[in-house]
Design a protein around this motif. Structure first.
Motif, PDB file in Angstrom:
ATOM      1  N   ASP A  31       7.468  11.058  -1.079  1.00  0.00           N
ATOM      2  CA  ASP A  31       7.402  10.542   0.293  1.00  0.00           C
ATOM      3  C   ASP A  31       6.015   9.996   0.631  1.00  0.00           C
ATOM      4  OD1 ASP A  31      10.014  11.280   0.587  1.00  0.00           O
ATOM      5  OD2 ASP A  31       9.596  13.109   1.704  1.00  0.00           O
ATOM      6  N   GLU A  32       4.980  10.706   0.171  1.00  0.00           N
ATOM      7  CA  GLU A  32       3.624  10.239   0.437  1.00  0.00           C
ATOM      8  C   GLU A  32       3.352   8.907  -0.253  1.00  0.00           C
ATOM      9  OE1 GLU A  32       4.417  13.209  -0.777  1.00  0.00           O
ATOM     10  OE2 GLU A  32       3.380  14.832   0.283  1.00  0.00           O
ATOM     11  N   LEU A  33       3.989   8.697  -1.406  1.00  0.00           N
ATOM     12  CA  LEU A  33       3.778   7.466  -2.157  1.00  0.00           C
ATOM     13  C   LEU A  33       4.294   6.259  -1.384  1.00  0.00           C
ATOM     14  CD1 LEU A  33       2.720   6.330  -4.826  1.00  0.00           C
ATOM     15  CD2 LEU A  33       5.007   6.615  -5.778  1.00  0.00           C
ATOM     16  N   LEU A  34       5.386   6.448  -0.656  1.00  0.00           N
ATOM     17  CA  LEU A  34       5.925   5.349   0.154  1.00  0.00           C
ATOM     18  C   LEU A  34       4.950   4.956   1.251  1.00  0.00           C
ATOM     19  CD1 LEU A  34       9.654   6.506   0.494  1.00  0.00           C
ATOM     20  CD2 LEU A  34       8.723   4.746  -1.020  1.00  0.00           C
ATOM     21  N   LEU A  36       1.748   5.493   1.166  1.00  0.00           N
ATOM     22  CA  LEU A  36       0.579   4.940   0.507  1.00  0.00           C
ATOM     23  C   LEU A  36       0.810   3.483   0.124  1.00  0.00           C
ATOM     24  CD1 LEU A  36      -2.222   5.409  -0.793  1.00  0.00           C
ATOM     25  CD2 LEU A  36      -1.009   6.125  -2.865  1.00  0.00           C
ATOM     26  N   ALA A  37       1.993   3.187  -0.394  1.00  0.00           N
ATOM     27  CA  ALA A  37       2.309   1.819  -0.805  1.00  0.00           C
ATOM     28  C   ALA A  37       2.264   0.848   0.361  1.00  0.00           C
ATOM     29  CB  ALA A  37       3.686   1.784  -1.473  1.00  0.00           C
ATOM     30  N   ALA A  38       2.483   1.359   1.567  1.00  0.00           N
ATOM     31  CA  ALA A  38       2.424   0.495   2.750  1.00  0.00           C
ATOM     32  C   ALA A  38       0.990   0.203   3.177  1.00  0.00           C
ATOM     33  CB  ALA A  38       3.184   1.150   3.904  1.00  0.00           C
ATOM     34  N   ARG A  39       0.043   0.997   2.655  1.00  0.00           N
ATOM     35  CA  ARG A  39      -1.357   0.843   3.044  1.00  0.00           C
ATOM     36  C   ARG A  39      -2.210   0.130   2.004  1.00  0.00           C
ATOM     37  NH1 ARG A  39      -3.729   4.588   6.270  1.00  0.00           N
ATOM     38  NH2 ARG A  39      -5.557   3.246   5.927  1.00  0.00           N
ATOM     39  N   VAL A  40      -1.756   0.136   0.751  1.00  0.00           N
ATOM     40  CA  VAL A  40      -2.563  -0.465  -0.320  1.00  0.00           C
ATOM     41  C   VAL A  40      -1.730  -1.457  -1.115  1.00  0.00           C
ATOM     42  CG1 VAL A  40      -3.961   1.634  -0.537  1.00  0.00           C
ATOM     43  CG2 VAL A  40      -1.995   1.310  -2.040  1.00  0.00           C
ATOM     44  N   ASP A  41      -2.411  -2.324  -1.802  1.00  0.00           N
ATOM     45  CA  ASP A  41      -1.784  -3.257  -2.734  1.00  0.00           C
ATOM     46  C   ASP A  41      -1.976  -2.682  -4.138  1.00  0.00           C
ATOM     47  OD1 ASP A  41      -0.852  -5.337  -4.233  1.00  0.00           O
ATOM     48  OD2 ASP A  41      -2.430  -6.761  -3.678  1.00  0.00           O
ATOM     49  N   VAL A  42      -0.906  -2.107  -4.681  1.00  0.00           N
ATOM     50  CA  VAL A  42      -0.983  -1.533  -6.025  1.00  0.00           C
ATOM     51  C   VAL A  42      -0.978  -2.688  -7.017  1.00  0.00           C
ATOM     52  CG1 VAL A  42       0.001   0.101  -7.664  1.00  0.00           C
ATOM     53  CG2 VAL A  42       0.243   0.519  -5.212  1.00  0.00           C
ATOM     54  N   THR A  43      -2.158  -3.101  -7.403  1.00  0.00           N
ATOM     55  CA  THR A  43      -2.318  -4.332  -8.165  1.00  0.00           C
ATOM     56  C   THR A  43      -2.042  -4.151  -9.650  1.00  0.00           C
ATOM     57  OG1 THR A  43      -4.041  -4.958  -6.581  1.00  0.00           O
ATOM     58  CG2 THR A  43      -3.907  -6.245  -8.612  1.00  0.00           C
ATOM     59  N   HIS A  44      -2.422  -2.989 -10.191  1.00  0.00           N
ATOM     60  CA  HIS A  44      -2.257  -2.749 -11.625  1.00  0.00           C
ATOM     61  C   HIS A  44      -1.908  -1.287 -11.834  1.00  0.00           C
ATOM     62  CE1 HIS A  44      -3.346  -2.006 -15.820  1.00  0.00           C
ATOM     63  NE2 HIS A  44      -3.301  -3.303 -16.029  1.00  0.00           N
ATOM     64  N   PHE A  45      -0.682  -1.037 -12.309  1.00  0.00           N
ATOM     65  CA  PHE A  45      -0.231   0.337 -12.555  1.00  0.00           C
ATOM     66  C   PHE A  45       0.949   0.259 -13.511  1.00  0.00           C
ATOM     67  CE2 PHE A  45       1.258   4.527 -10.293  1.00  0.00           C
ATOM     68  CZ  PHE A  45       1.044   5.208 -11.461  1.00  0.00           C
ATOM     69  N   LEU A  46       0.676   0.183 -14.810  1.00  0.00           N
ATOM     70  CA  LEU A  46       1.713  -0.069 -15.798  1.00  0.00           C
ATOM     71  C   LEU A  46       2.707   1.076 -15.923  1.00  0.00           C
ATOM     72  CD1 LEU A  46      -0.324  -1.823 -18.639  1.00  0.00           C
ATOM     73  CD2 LEU A  46       0.986  -2.837 -16.761  1.00  0.00           C
ATOM     74  N   ILE A 144      -3.917  16.865 -12.834  1.00  0.00           N
ATOM     75  CA  ILE A 144      -4.584  16.961 -11.541  1.00  0.00           C
ATOM     76  C   ILE A 144      -3.636  17.493 -10.476  1.00  0.00           C
ATOM     77  CG2 ILE A 144      -6.293  15.166 -11.976  1.00  0.00           C
ATOM     78  CD1 ILE A 144      -4.396  13.199 -10.559  1.00  0.00           C
ATOM     79  N   ASP A 145      -4.216  17.933  -9.373  1.00  0.00           N
ATOM     80  CA  ASP A 145      -3.430  18.434  -8.247  1.00  0.00           C
ATOM     81  C   ASP A 145      -3.028  17.278  -7.335  1.00  0.00           C
ATOM     82  OD1 ASP A 145      -2.546  20.661  -6.331  1.00  0.00           O
ATOM     83  OD2 ASP A 145      -3.990  19.540  -5.094  1.00  0.00           O
ATOM     84  N   ARG A 146      -1.768  17.249  -6.945  1.00  0.00           N
ATOM     85  CA  ARG A 146      -1.262  16.152  -6.119  1.00  0.00           C
ATOM     86  C   ARG A 146      -1.985  16.072  -4.780  1.00  0.00           C
ATOM     87  NH1 ARG A 146       4.950  15.958  -4.031  1.00  0.00           N
ATOM     88  NH2 ARG A 146       4.142  17.500  -2.576  1.00  0.00           N
ATOM     89  N   GLY A 147      -2.237  17.218  -4.160  1.00  0.00           N
ATOM     90  CA  GLY A 147      -2.924  17.227  -2.875  1.00  0.00           C
ATOM     91  C   GLY A 147      -4.331  16.681  -2.970  1.00  0.00           C
ATOM     92  N   GLN A 148      -5.051  17.051  -4.047  1.00  0.00           N
ATOM     93  CA  GLN A 148      -6.405  16.534  -4.229  1.00  0.00           C
ATOM     94  C   GLN A 148      -6.387  15.025  -4.468  1.00  0.00           C
ATOM     95  OE1 GLN A 148      -8.653  18.661  -7.186  1.00  0.00           O
ATOM     96  NE2 GLN A 148      -8.729  20.551  -5.996  1.00  0.00           N
ATOM     97  N   LEU A 149      -5.415  14.546  -5.219  1.00  0.00           N
ATOM     98  CA  LEU A 149      -5.314  13.110  -5.476  1.00  0.00           C
ATOM     99  C   LEU A 149      -5.079  12.337  -4.182  1.00  0.00           C
ATOM    100  CD1 LEU A 149      -5.139  10.690  -7.385  1.00  0.00           C
ATOM    101  CD2 LEU A 149      -2.705  11.214  -7.690  1.00  0.00           C
TER     102      LEU A 149
END
Length: 264
Positions: A31-34, A36-46, A144-149
């Motif tokens: 849910d957080e990823l959605l 986040l995707a609205a706030r940033v342009d994920v330009t490179h993430f293979l 890594i921890d999801r919350g820290q990321l």
């Protein structure tokens, strides 16, 4: 005509020698990823898309260690294209499990593992990203921890310094009310010298900390190693405990002052 919307910050996610687990932590944000995707342009993430964007990047997340000459060249290109660069996970911050090669003969490993070792080009060591380029922040853990990321990404979007704890796992145990496994059970534990972030997962189940998140900000190995020995561990056992996920970082601390007490 209406005012043009400001350009969204550009995010790049890059992989070097690793298992992909830390990149999957980002995808597991669900849910957080959605949001986040609205706030940033994920330009490179293979790991998430076959679309290959180019820099510059406002924020780059780098997983994995440098194990080939090609890696060493590529990370310099990523750094040059990145306004901020954050390394994520034990491989990127400490060389990872593959840094065990640093204490052995990499040619012998290559001969044993690969049927045609002459086709495999690799460096003699596995090194963290910070050994090659300047890094703005290291986010430790395996994975890594999801919350820290999420804290790191949102902090940079907001223009502030990320609030990532630098204390040890012992603090997390106290906060959760978890009895010390060393005191109550005599179980060897790296909690006193390990960076917090896992939520004291292993001690919560009666197991000693394995050091997945690497050394904490304040580490006293000359005091820690005799305690491990007093818990019944042999010199070989102590060495194996220290040289796992963050082998190179703990070894560097040994070389920096604990070598007199560390097993040889």
């Amino acid at each position: 005509m209406g005012a043009r919307e400001p350009a969204r910050p550009r995010l790049g996610v890059f992989k070097f020698a690793s298992c992909d687990g830390c990149q999957l932590t980002l995808l597991d944000c669900e849910d957080e990823l959605l949001a986040l995707a609205a706030r940033v342009d994920v330009t490179h993430f293979l790991e998430a898309s076959s679309a290959v964007g180019t820099g510059p990047y406002d924020l780059s997340l780098v997983e994995g260690s440098v194990t080939t000459a090609e890696d060493a060249e590529r990370i310099r290109s990523v750094r040059a294209a990145s306004r901020r660069l954050v390394t994520i996970g034990a491989c990127a911050t400490a060389g990872g499990v593959q840094a065990l090669r640093n204490f052995a003969d990499v040619e012998e490993f290559r001969e044993v593992v690969y049927a045609r070792p002459e086709y495999v080009e690799t460096l003699a060591t596995s090194t963290p990203i910070a050994a090659h380029v300047p890094v703005d922040l290291e986010l430790q853990g395996c994975p890594i921890d999801r919350g820290q990321l999420l804290e790191v990404i949102t902090a940079y979007l907001a223009g502030r310094r990320p609030d990532v704890p630098r204390h040890s796992v012992c603090f997390a145990c106290k906060r959760r009310g978890i009895p010390c496994v060393t005191v109550t059970r005599g179980t060897p534990c790296l909690g006193p010298v390990t960076h917090a972030g896992c939520g004291a997962l292993c001690p919560a189940y009666g197991r000693g900390c394995y050091g997945c998140f690497g050394p904490s900000a304040s580490v006293n190995l000359p005091a820690m190693i005799p305690l491990l020995r007093s818990d019944g561990m042999s010199d070989e056992d102590v060495l194996r405990l220290l040289r796992t996920f963050n082998a190179a970082k703990f070894a560097a601390l040994e070389d920096g002052g604990a070598s007199a007490e560390a097993p040889s």
